[in-house]
Scaffold this active site. Structure first.
Site, mmCIF file in Angstrom:
data_model
loop_
_atom_site.group_PDB
_atom_site.id
_atom_site.type_symbol
_atom_site.label_atom_id
_atom_site.label_comp_id
_atom_site.label_asym_id
_atom_site.label_seq_id
_atom_site.Cartn_x
_atom_site.Cartn_y
_atom_site.Cartn_z
ATOM 1 N N ASP A 323 0.865 -1.172 0.000
ATOM 2 C CA ASP A 323 0.000 0.000 0.000
ATOM 3 C C ASP A 323 0.904 1.225 0.000
ATOM 4 O O ASP A 323 2.132 1.107 0.108
ATOM 5 C CB ASP A 323 -0.913 -0.048 1.238
ATOM 6 C CG ASP A 323 -2.093 0.907 1.112
ATOM 7 O OD1 ASP A 323 -2.179 1.609 0.092
ATOM 8 O OD2 ASP A 323 -2.921 0.945 2.036
ATOM 9 N N ASN A 680 36.312 -35.528 10.775
ATOM 10 C CA ASN A 680 35.016 -34.916 10.507
ATOM 11 C C ASN A 680 34.616 -33.946 11.613
ATOM 12 O O ASN A 680 34.079 -32.864 11.351
ATOM 13 C CB ASN A 680 33.962 -36.025 10.365
ATOM 14 C CG ASN A 680 32.709 -35.540 9.666
ATOM 15 O OD1 ASN A 680 32.796 -34.852 8.659
ATOM 16 N ND2 ASN A 680 31.561 -35.883 10.204
ATOM 17 N N ASP A 684 34.462 -29.547 11.314
ATOM 18 C CA ASP A 684 33.190 -28.834 11.507
ATOM 19 C C ASP A 684 33.295 -27.683 12.503
ATOM 20 O O ASP A 684 32.450 -26.775 12.487
ATOM 21 C CB ASP A 684 32.106 -29.800 11.994
ATOM 22 C CG ASP A 684 31.227 -30.290 10.856
ATOM 23 O OD1 ASP A 684 31.203 -29.615 9.810
ATOM 24 O OD2 ASP A 684 30.581 -31.339 11.006
#
Length: 852
Positions: A323, A680, A684
């Site tokens: 609007d 791993n 991370d």
């Protein structure tokens, strides 16, 4: 059905209440006894639930399976290492998600709804969650119904119950008595949580709250969740893709190991470690952390996100429907003049407008506020008038009518109706000219239309006002809005914001086209459009849309800048037409009539002062009604999404490359299972800092997207580059350096971990790595873990625990040389990858259907 006083007194007595509501002390005691008015689970130990949820991850279950296999085989050290990785990963995930969830709860508190309630006869705003049975709440158009209750008083009270009954048309509610066995659709004396007020006003006695409401029973049975966003669906499909790759690798490794006559249990442990190695096990925590960090940052800039996953959609929009009031205009509406039908300023018309605004009790709006401000400045008052009745505003009539008794001794009533020009004109048969009234013929109508158009084209907001005297009666309704005398025009001024044009240009630079969708008239909207840089000629009216088939609208909607004189259903139709033609649509609205479009849009955007139903339907709430704030929110959304995607792409490509390398080198047993798990886990750790990373400006300047195909392509291309460098490493270690098995495993552990760490800094940007600065936290965490990696082979007992050997300096130098070569190759490949990639955004609508 009966509306007897006895029934009302019986209801109030049963709840120890009164028409004035509950005393504060009694309300507080009931709240302590029955709990807050919410259908959400009141988990008493949210931290414990969150911790247990970490162990429900399939990736964690794979690790648990591996540890059980090690325990059965009496491989105590391997089992301890795997369990340590499990505990470390889950605790890390828990602390990050717990912190994120606390941030989200704080945002939700800021967005909590308040309701108007009577407490000891005083009307005040209180949190919706503190409503208790026996409270008397005051409801008006736009309010959500906070609990289940019975209507005590009502005036033209229409309620939309579509979320409960499926019935899209509003239902009129009134006081009275209905059989207890009546179905919901026939319970016209009751309102229910989950519905909202379409028009009118009412006093409602609260009967049930929270999970004891009808809505609460449905929620408890179904435990419904909001529909997944495209981002969530993409993550789920991505997980399925990883699972398929895991199964292939595990089967391949098991077959090769059995062919080599290795023990089955050792082969199984190695295969499980490989599967875990491919999995980004911190993905849920990192997504939560990244999104919540983005949400906190956005909140600091005035953009509150009601649902974290909406951040991705906010970054993807390429069309914004809005609007004009308060977004493109100042939003501080000033009363300019009151003109009689001859165009003369009229104090009598001001007085009539003041009475209409002063006695209005429905929707609060800036036009009435401007009239009241004018009245105070000019010394207007009620002049002895007494309110008799009110016919509330609604979005079909587009009128508000007040009936007053002009003076204490007057035996007649006066109807005063104010609203949109054509809607008021349609009720008139006469016109006031000076002291007399004349028939309103077609020539007079055209003169009035010309006057209205002239003022509107000058940029003024114009309402019409009509009136008539009538014989007194007790009640009035919409049928009394007839045979009125046209009294004149009310002229308001709401100038365009000085920066509106530049803001629209800034949005265009972000790839976002702005379209005005307004119920206001074509002339004032076209005037504003010309001021802010939109095309006034690219216009469609509500009348045009009614006569237009969907296929024609699909063709015209993307080319249209102004949709004017639009009703609520047409707003939703516009949004769906833009989506159908391949656009991701953001819709900014704050009224009752915006709710359907807010729900249909890819991102519903509202403002803090919006009506309840608009705020609750929206995905994002702006603390200021300002497109500049929204532009910042879009940029923040794109940064947040870009950082989330970085982790997914980089980690999976690095893990995929390592797993392919180990699968191909299975005969060599390149790493022990415990070394795979350690690799791993350590790789991370720096990724948790990705949520703080800087994002290149060019990434922010285009709509973001989630594309499973591009993630797969990224994973395969850069994963295979990593595998190629690994195979070269294997060849040199075996053929040239004649490394033994332990030295081979240690060297390749160092090489693979260093490359996984450094590749984050290379692939986090599409620029050359040295031309894009990472965040300080990401840089230093990468450096710390890299240092730990290089020191592990020399760590004595710790190195022995993981099966590492002390490396000669020649192998250390060789590892660093391979790392340097990998950086160069990846930089070259990155330039080729992004040069060939199709970087155009995929439309939200299409993404929802084909998942691309």
């Amino acid at each position: 059905m009966g509306g007897s006083r006895e029934f009302r007194e019986l209801l109030l007595g049963a709840l120890s209440s009164s028409p004035a509501g509950l005393p504060d002390a009694r309300a507080e005691a009931r709240l302590a006894q029955i709990g807050p008015n919410t259908t959400a689970d009141g988990a008493s130990h949210p931290a414990l639930v969150l911790l247990l949820r970490q162990y429900a991850s399939p990736l964690v279950l794979i690790l648990v399976f591996g540890s059980l296999v090690s325990i059965v085989l009496r491989e105590w050290i391997d089992a301890a290492i795997i369990l340590a990785v499990i505990v470390a990963s889950t605790l890390l995930g828990f602390f990050q998600e717990y912190r994120a969830s606390k941030a989200v709860l704080e945002l939700r508190r800021q967005l909590a709804l308040n309701v108007r309630a009577l407490r000891a006869g005083v009307e005040r705003r209180i949190p919706m969650t503190t409503i208790v049975p026996g409270d008397v709440v005051v409801l008006a158009a736009g309010d959500l119904v906070p609990p289940d209750g019975l209507v005590l008083e009502a005036r033209d009270f229409l309620v939309t119950e579509a979320s409960l009954t499926g019935e899209s048309f509003p239902v009129e509610k009134r006081p009275g008595q209905v059989a207890a066995s009546a179905p919901m659709l026939q319970r016209t004396n009751a309102v229910f949580m989950g519905s909202f007020v379409r028009s009118g006003t009412a006093h409602v006695l609260v009967v049930e709250t929270g999970r004891r409401t009808v809505f609460g029973h449905i929620a408890a049975r179904l435990e419904t969740q909001p529909p997944d966003t495209e981002f969530e669906r993409g993550i789920r499909r991505f997980g399925g893709m990883l699972l398929r790759v895991m199964i292939l690798i595990v089967m391949f490794v098991l077959v090769v190991n059995q062919w080599l006559d290795r023990p089955f249990t050792d082969s199984l442990l190695f295969a499980v470690a490989l599967a875990v190695g491919l999995s980004p096990e911190l993905l849920p925590a990192i997504i939560s952390v990244t999104l919540s960090t983005g949400a906190r940052h956005m909140a600091g800039r005035g953009v509150l996100v009601r649902r974290l996953q909406a951040i991705e959609n906010l970054g993807s929009i390429d069309v914004l429907c809005t609007d004009k009031t308060g977004t493109l205009t100042e939003g501080t509406i000033r009363f300019e003049d009151a003109l009689d039908p001859e165009g003369r300023s009229s104090r009598r018309l001001r007085q009539l407008a003041y009475l209409n605004a002063a006695f209005e009790t429905g929707i609060e709006n800036p036009l009435d506020a401007a009239i009241l401000e004018m009245g105070r400045e000019q010394g207007l008052g009620l002049a002895g008038a007494v309110k008799v009745d009110e016919i509330p505003y609604d979005f079909l009539r587009r009128r508000l009518t007040i009936v007053v008794k002009p003076a204490p001794r007057d035996d007649t009533h006066q109807i005063i109706s104010k609203g949109a020009f054509e809607n008021v004109l349609a009720t008139c048969t006469r016109i006031e000219t000076g002291e007399e009234e004349l028939p309103l013929d077609e020539a007079a109508r055209e003169r009035l239309r010309s006057q209205f158009r002239q003022r509107s084209e000058a940029g003024s907001r114009v309402l019409a006002l009509a009136t008539r005297r009538c014989a007194a009666k007790a009640r009035y309704d919409q049928h009394d809005e007839n045979d009125l005398a046209f009294a004149g025009l009310l002229v308001f001024r709401d100038p365009a914001k000085a920066d509106a044009g530049s803001t629209i240009r800034d949005l265009a630079a972000l790839g976002i086209a702005t379209k005005i969708v307004s119920g206001d008239n074509r002339f004032v909207t076209a005037h504003l459009a010309g001021l802010v840089g939109l095309d006034p000629a690219a216009m469609l009216t509500g009348e045009d849309l009614d006569a237009m088939k969907d296929e024609a609208l699909w063709h015209l909607a993307p080319r249209t800048d102004l949709f004017i004189e639009i009703d609520p259903q047409q707003k939703e139709r516009i949004v769906r037409a833009l989506q159908r033609t391949g656009h991701a649509v953001g819709y900014l609205g704050d009224g009752i009539n915006d709710a359907p479009a807010l729900h249909a849009a890819d991102v519903g955007i509202s403002v803090e002062g919006a009506v309840d139903v608009a705020r609750e339907t929206a995905d994002v709430v702006l603390l200021e009604r300002d497109l500049g704030v929204l532009r910042q929110g879009v940029e923040d959304g794109r940064r947040t999404f870009a950082n989330t995607l970085k982790y997914i792409q980089i980690t999976t490509s690095a893990n995929f490359g390592n797993m392919v390398s180990m699968a191909l080198a299975t005969p060599l047993l390149p790493l022990l299972p415990k070394q795979i798990l350690l690799n791993n886990f350590l790789s991370d750790l720096p990724s948790l800092a990705i949520s703080t990373d800087n994002v290149d400006r060019e990434t922010v300047m285009r709509p973001q997207r989630w594309s499973i195909r591009e993630v797969q392509r990224f994973m395969v291309v850069f994963g295979l580059i990593s595998s190629l460098m690994d195979l070269i490493t294997f060849g040199v270690l075996i053929a040239l350096l004649h490394a033994g098995e332990v030295e081979f495993q240690t060297t390749w552990f160092v090489v693979s971990l260093l490359t996984e760490l450094v590749v984050v800094l290379v692939l986090r940007t599409r620029r050359r790595a040295w031309r894009s600065r990472p965040s300080r936290l990401l840089l230093w965490s990468t450096a710390v873990v890299s240092g730990l990696c290089l020191s592990l082979p020399f760590a004595g007992p710790l190195a022995d625990l993981f099966g590492f050997a002390t490396l000669p300096w020649s192998l250390v130098v060789f590892s660093l040389a391979i790392l340097a070569a990998y950086i160069v190759v990846t930089e070259v490949a990155k330039a080729c990858f992004y040069r060939s990639a199709n970087l155009q955004p995929v439309s939200s609508h299409r993404r929802r259907h084909d998942g691309s």
